[in-house]
Design a protein around this motif. Sequence first.
Motif, mmCIF file in Angstrom:
data_model
loop_
_atom_site.group_PDB
_atom_site.id
_atom_site.type_symbol
_atom_site.label_atom_id
_atom_site.label_comp_id
_atom_site.label_asym_id
_atom_site.label_seq_id
_atom_site.Cartn_x
_atom_site.Cartn_y
_atom_site.Cartn_z
ATOM 1 N N MET A 83 0.849 -1.184 0.000
ATOM 2 C CA MET A 83 0.000 0.000 0.000
ATOM 3 C C MET A 83 0.893 1.245 0.000
ATOM 4 S SD MET A 83 -2.810 1.445 2.746
ATOM 5 C CE MET A 83 -3.896 0.029 2.692
ATOM 6 N N ASP A 84 0.900 1.943 -1.113
ATOM 7 C CA ASP A 84 1.721 3.148 -1.260
ATOM 8 C C ASP A 84 0.834 4.377 -1.089
ATOM 9 O OD1 ASP A 84 3.481 5.149 -1.910
ATOM 10 O OD2 ASP A 84 3.986 4.370 -3.895
ATOM 11 N N THR A 85 1.094 5.167 -0.053
ATOM 12 C CA THR A 85 0.291 6.378 0.150
ATOM 13 C C THR A 85 0.651 7.479 -0.845
ATOM 14 O OG1 THR A 85 1.851 7.372 1.735
ATOM 15 C CG2 THR A 85 0.151 5.869 2.613
ATOM 16 N N ASN A 86 1.797 7.323 -1.533
ATOM 17 C CA ASN A 86 2.234 8.327 -2.510
ATOM 18 C C ASN A 86 2.340 9.715 -1.866
ATOM 19 O OD1 ASN A 86 3.110 8.905 -5.157
ATOM 20 N ND2 ASN A 86 1.079 9.621 -5.760
ATOM 21 N N ASP A 87 2.663 9.734 -0.584
ATOM 22 C CA ASP A 87 2.684 11.005 0.148
ATOM 23 C C ASP A 87 3.742 11.966 -0.360
ATOM 24 O OD1 ASP A 87 4.689 9.283 1.113
ATOM 25 O OD2 ASP A 87 4.679 10.219 3.095
ATOM 26 N N TYR A 88 4.833 11.441 -0.919
ATOM 27 C CA TYR A 88 5.915 12.316 -1.395
ATOM 28 C C TYR A 88 5.494 13.156 -2.597
ATOM 29 C CZ TYR A 88 6.477 8.272 -4.494
ATOM 30 O OH TYR A 88 6.246 7.252 -5.379
ATOM 31 N N ASN A 89 4.458 12.736 -3.287
ATOM 32 C CA ASN A 89 3.924 13.534 -4.391
ATOM 33 C C ASN A 89 2.755 14.423 -3.974
ATOM 34 O OD1 ASN A 89 5.591 12.749 -6.579
ATOM 35 N ND2 ASN A 89 4.480 10.814 -6.755
ATOM 36 N N ASN A 90 2.353 14.328 -2.721
ATOM 37 C CA ASN A 90 1.134 15.028 -2.280
ATOM 38 C C ASN A 90 1.364 15.864 -1.015
ATOM 39 O OD1 ASN A 90 -0.465 13.813 -4.347
ATOM 40 N ND2 ASN A 90 -0.580 11.943 -3.111
ATOM 41 N N ASP A 91 2.562 16.377 -0.855
ATOM 42 C CA ASP A 91 2.895 17.077 0.378
ATOM 43 C C ASP A 91 2.490 18.552 0.341
ATOM 44 O OD1 ASP A 91 3.890 17.422 2.951
ATOM 45 O OD2 ASP A 91 5.892 17.970 2.228
ATOM 46 N N SER A 92 1.203 18.768 0.230
ATOM 47 C CA SER A 92 0.644 20.122 0.348
ATOM 48 C C SER A 92 -0.806 19.978 0.804
ATOM 49 C CB SER A 92 0.702 20.871 -0.986
ATOM 50 O OG SER A 92 -0.314 20.424 -1.866
ATOM 51 N N PRO A 93 -1.351 20.993 1.471
ATOM 52 C CA PRO A 93 -2.745 20.897 1.930
ATOM 53 C C PRO A 93 -3.727 20.649 0.800
ATOM 54 C CG PRO A 93 -1.623 22.723 3.000
ATOM 55 C CD PRO A 93 -0.697 22.230 1.924
ATOM 56 N N ASP A 94 -3.390 21.086 -0.409
ATOM 57 C CA ASP A 94 -4.294 20.918 -1.546
ATOM 58 C C ASP A 94 -4.234 19.527 -2.155
ATOM 59 O OD1 ASP A 94 -5.061 23.592 -1.310
ATOM 60 O OD2 ASP A 94 -3.503 24.280 -2.690
ATOM 61 N N LEU A 95 -3.138 18.790 -1.907
ATOM 62 C CA LEU A 95 -2.948 17.508 -2.579
ATOM 63 C C LEU A 95 -3.053 16.298 -1.661
ATOM 64 C CD1 LEU A 95 0.083 18.348 -4.935
ATOM 65 C CD2 LEU A 95 -2.343 18.254 -5.529
ATOM 66 N N ILE A 96 -2.913 16.488 -0.348
ATOM 67 C CA ILE A 96 -2.813 15.338 0.544
ATOM 68 C C ILE A 96 -4.078 14.476 0.542
ATOM 69 C CG2 ILE A 96 -3.651 16.484 2.634
ATOM 70 C CD1 ILE A 96 -0.699 13.952 2.269
ATOM 71 N N GLN A 97 -5.209 15.030 0.120
ATOM 72 C CA GLN A 97 -6.426 14.229 0.017
ATOM 73 C C GLN A 97 -6.226 13.062 -0.942
ATOM 74 O OE1 GLN A 97 -9.265 14.549 1.894
ATOM 75 N NE2 GLN A 97 -9.863 12.614 0.939
ATOM 76 N N ARG A 98 -5.352 13.231 -1.917
ATOM 77 C CA ARG A 98 -5.083 12.133 -2.852
ATOM 78 C C ARG A 98 -4.503 10.923 -2.121
ATOM 79 N NH1 ARG A 98 -2.054 15.251 -7.919
ATOM 80 N NH2 ARG A 98 -3.774 16.660 -8.470
ATOM 81 N N SER A 99 -3.647 11.177 -1.139
ATOM 82 C CA SER A 99 -3.085 10.076 -0.361
ATOM 83 C C SER A 99 -4.143 9.429 0.520
ATOM 84 C CB SER A 99 -1.921 10.579 0.497
ATOM 85 O OG SER A 99 -0.815 10.930 -0.312
ATOM 86 N N LYS A 100 -5.027 10.227 1.077
ATOM 87 C CA LYS A 100 -6.128 9.676 1.855
ATOM 88 C C LYS A 100 -7.022 8.814 0.965
ATOM 89 C CE LYS A 100 -6.296 13.646 5.007
ATOM 90 N NZ LYS A 100 -7.117 14.766 5.515
ATOM 91 N N ASP A 101 -7.295 9.302 -0.229
ATOM 92 C CA ASP A 101 -8.118 8.534 -1.168
ATOM 93 C C ASP A 101 -7.440 7.224 -1.550
ATOM 94 O OD1 ASP A 101 -9.971 10.584 -1.115
ATOM 95 O OD2 ASP A 101 -9.332 11.465 -3.027
ATOM 96 N N ALA A 102 -6.124 7.257 -1.726
ATOM 97 C CA ALA A 102 -5.388 6.041 -2.073
ATOM 98 C C ALA A 102 -5.512 5.001 -0.959
ATOM 99 C CB ALA A 102 -3.919 6.362 -2.335
ATOM 100 N N PHE A 103 -5.443 5.455 0.275
ATOM 101 C CA PHE A 103 -5.613 4.543 1.404
ATOM 102 C C PHE A 103 -7.030 3.977 1.425
ATOM 103 C CE2 PHE A 103 -6.766 3.584 5.788
ATOM 104 C CZ PHE A 103 -5.723 2.739 6.153
ATOM 105 N N ASP A 104 -8.027 4.829 1.264
ATOM 106 C CA ASP A 104 -9.426 4.374 1.264
ATOM 107 C C ASP A 104 -9.683 3.376 0.146
ATOM 108 O OD1 ASP A 104 -10.087 5.901 3.464
ATOM 109 O OD2 ASP A 104 -10.890 7.570 2.283
ATOM 110 N N GLN A 105 -9.118 3.634 -1.019
ATOM 111 C CA GLN A 105 -9.319 2.734 -2.155
ATOM 112 C C GLN A 105 -8.692 1.372 -1.898
ATOM 113 O OE1 GLN A 105 -7.711 5.036 -5.385
ATOM 114 N NE2 GLN A 105 -9.336 6.580 -5.236
ATOM 115 N N ALA A 106 -7.516 1.355 -1.283
ATOM 116 C CA ALA A 106 -6.866 0.082 -0.971
ATOM 117 C C ALA A 106 -7.700 -0.714 0.031
ATOM 118 C CB ALA A 106 -5.470 0.331 -0.418
#
Length: 281
Positions: A173-196
């Motif tokens: 499970m890759d949160t991809n957090d290194y590509n989403n390190d901003s308040p506007d993008l971090i939801q993508r990592s949350k979504d990735a976790f939820d999808q997994a």
Amino acid sequence: MVNGCDANRTPQGRPTIDIPRPHVGNVPYGRRAVYSCTVPKTLALTFDDGPYRYTSDLLNLLDSYDAKATFFVTGINSGKGQIDDFNLPWGKLIQRMHWTGHQIGSHSWSHQDLSKVTPSVRRDQLLKNEAALRNIMGGIPTYMRPPYSSCSMESGCQDDVGKLGYHIIYFDMDTNDYNNDSPDLIQRSKDAFDQAMARRDRPDKPFLTISHDVHEQTVYNLTAYILERAHEDGYRAVTVGECLGDPRDNWYRWDHSEVSFNSGNESINVTQSAPGSRMSA
């Protein structure tokens, strides 16, 4: 991530190569890399590249959830200085991780791609990080994650790492957090976790995650979300060793001769004769 001058620095103390490296337990070594957990309903949180300026707050957060994690630490990358320089905060943070039940793994000395360097450089990257960790906690880890998740069979990396007695740990499970390190993008990592979590093929499926404690949004936003979501589904946040059913005594190798490590205030000499030494939590 790599500074050439940093890579050339060497921790103080004698080399660690003479520490015995038997292959014990059921977790595979070397070529048989680990991608997933085996214990049902466990969530292995792992954090790469630190410690860093956010790590203390991350430890506070984990404590508040009674959660454990595995930290794959680097020795000197990102210009942070050596982890075993106790004029810096890193050594005491690593001691805190260890003493409070988190797991310490190696992520190499200066974050070089282990598939793209010579065997001698690869060995140097692992042994230097071992020496720094030995200077901090009196022992060396048996778990490692290759920088860039790169340790190929073709390069000889898997065999070299196996000979040094390491389990190679990846993730499923890759949160991809290194590509989403901003308040506007971090939801993508949350979504990735939820999808997994939504795609799991059974309700008790365990997960082995990857995140990075060098990113602000990971520490102050994403991790609490993951812990809350996992708790709602009845998961326990644990170390990689625990999610693999591997006893804590197998996570480290202790020096059987007198070694000196720094307590954060003074150097202490101890004789490491067994995993239950004074540095073992």
